[in-house]
Design a protein around this motif. Structure first.
Motif: not given
Length: 376
Positions: A55-58, A64-67, A89-92
């Motif tokens: 889950e962490k890797q995903g 990374a893809e969003m950035k 949201e992903l950073e949270k």
């Protein structure tokens, strides 16, 4: 100089090759259960960690893809603003992943070492404390004497414990009478169970056997922890009351196996008692020559046996006369040695004591010819 952290050695699970167990505990089954339970816990922890890593890797790949997309998009476009919100949201979520990772590491640190995870030996040496005296090994006679003295002193207390039914009552009683938490109590309960089964008090035996296995599990727990059994009373009852399936299953399996061993031992004791009784009865039946009249009767020729069964003297004389002399002498001598035939037993003027004395000495004083002549 940096100090070594020894805290990870504070709690180590005992390996499954421990062979110092109570004789009434099914040692292989107990060891298999211990190892299986530990392997299952390790496997569950491994899967939990693998799931987290996946889950962490995903999550990191998605972030990374969003950035990457954010850098390529136009700041004035609506897609740019949407990507910023998603990245936020992903950073949270990434903060939550960090907390979860710390929890897993802490859980891993607190997991006791065992035979499957403990480090391999690099170097070692043995120091012998010459002043330390090993515990004295008792002889069989000393063990028996100790058991007898303990039973005589605490028999009533042990029997009261054996009749308790509730977990809490047993726990409280053993804590108040902690001198009962020992091998001697377990030994007495085993013997008591066998006695009850021999007396066909099956339901009472089942009840006492339950209390016996409770005591044996407490003693076994103490051996595993290498501590005083009295300090393990609370630990055992706390664990058994939690209802952990593997632990309760192991307890119930051992209880059923123990009851089976009690039933087998009771059968053996009954068989031994019957054999002893039959042997005593056989000895009582032995004639003056040391032969069993029942065994002799079974080996007589059918015609001769009917003479003794009907107690017909004339028929006996006739039958003996018709038999070959050597065969007749052989069977008559055996009849005298077993007490089936009493030489001179028809003399009415002799006292009973005289007849018995004559019967007892008939086989040794008379020759085969004299016996044969008397019957004829």
């Amino acid at each position: 100089m940096s100090t070594i952290n020894y805290s990870k050695w504070d709690h180590i699970e005992i390996s499954d090759d421990e062979d110092d167990t109570h004789p009434n505990i099914d040692t292989p089954s107990l060891f298999r259960w211990r190892h299986q339970a530990r392997v299952e816990r390790m496997e569950e922890q491994k899967k939990k960690k693998e799931k987290f890593e996946h889950e962490k890797q995903g999550h990191q790949s998605k972030l990374a893809e969003m950035k990457r997309k954010l850098k390529e998009s136009d700041e004035a476009s609506s897609e740019f603003q949407k990507l910023k919100i998603e990245i936020s949201e992903l950073e949270k979520q990434e903060e939550e992943f960090r907390k979860k990772e710390e929890e897993l590491k802490k859980e891993e640190r607190l997991t006791p070492l065992n035979i499957d995870t403990i480090c391999k030996e690099g170097a070692s040496k043995t120091l012998i404390n010459k002043t330390a005296q090993p515990p004295k090994e008792l002889t069989e006679e000393e063990k028996i004497q100790r058991q007898q003295e303990f039973t005589k002193k605490y028999k009533k207390e042990i029997q009261k414990y054996g009749m308790l039914q509730k977990w809490d009552d047993s726990k409280q009683y053993l804590q108040e009478h902690n001198y009962l938490v020992c091998e001697e109590t377990a030994n007495y309960l085993v013997i008591w169970c066998i006695d009850l089964e021999v007396e066909e008090k099956h339901e009472l035996m089942k009840h006492v056997s339950h209390q016996c296995i409770v005591m044996q599990f407490i003693l076994e727990l103490a051996k595993s922890l290498k501590t005083d059994p009295r300090s393990c009373v609370g630990a055992f009852f706390s664990r058994i009351k939690l209802g952990e399936k593997q632990y309760t299953d192991a307890f119930n399996d051992e209880l059923e196996a123990f009851r089976g061993r009690i039933e087998e031992r009771a059968k053996i004791r009954i068989e031994e008692a019957m054999k002893e009784y039959e042997e005593e009865e056989r000895k009582k039946r032995l004639g003056p020559g040391g032969l069993d009249p029942e065994e002799v009767m079974q080996t007589l020729p059918e015609k001769l046996r009917k003479c003794f069964e009907s107690q017909d003297i004339e028929l006996l004389q006739k039958t003996v006369a018709e038999m070959p002399q050597e065969e007749a002498k052989y069977h008559i001598e055996r009849c005298i040695d077993s007490g089936l035939w009493v030489p001179g037993g028809g003399d009415d003027d002799k006292t009973e004591e005289a007849k018995e004395g004559e019967s007892a000495s008939g086989a040794t004083k008379e020759s085969g010819d004299e016996v044969y002549d008397e019957v004829n």
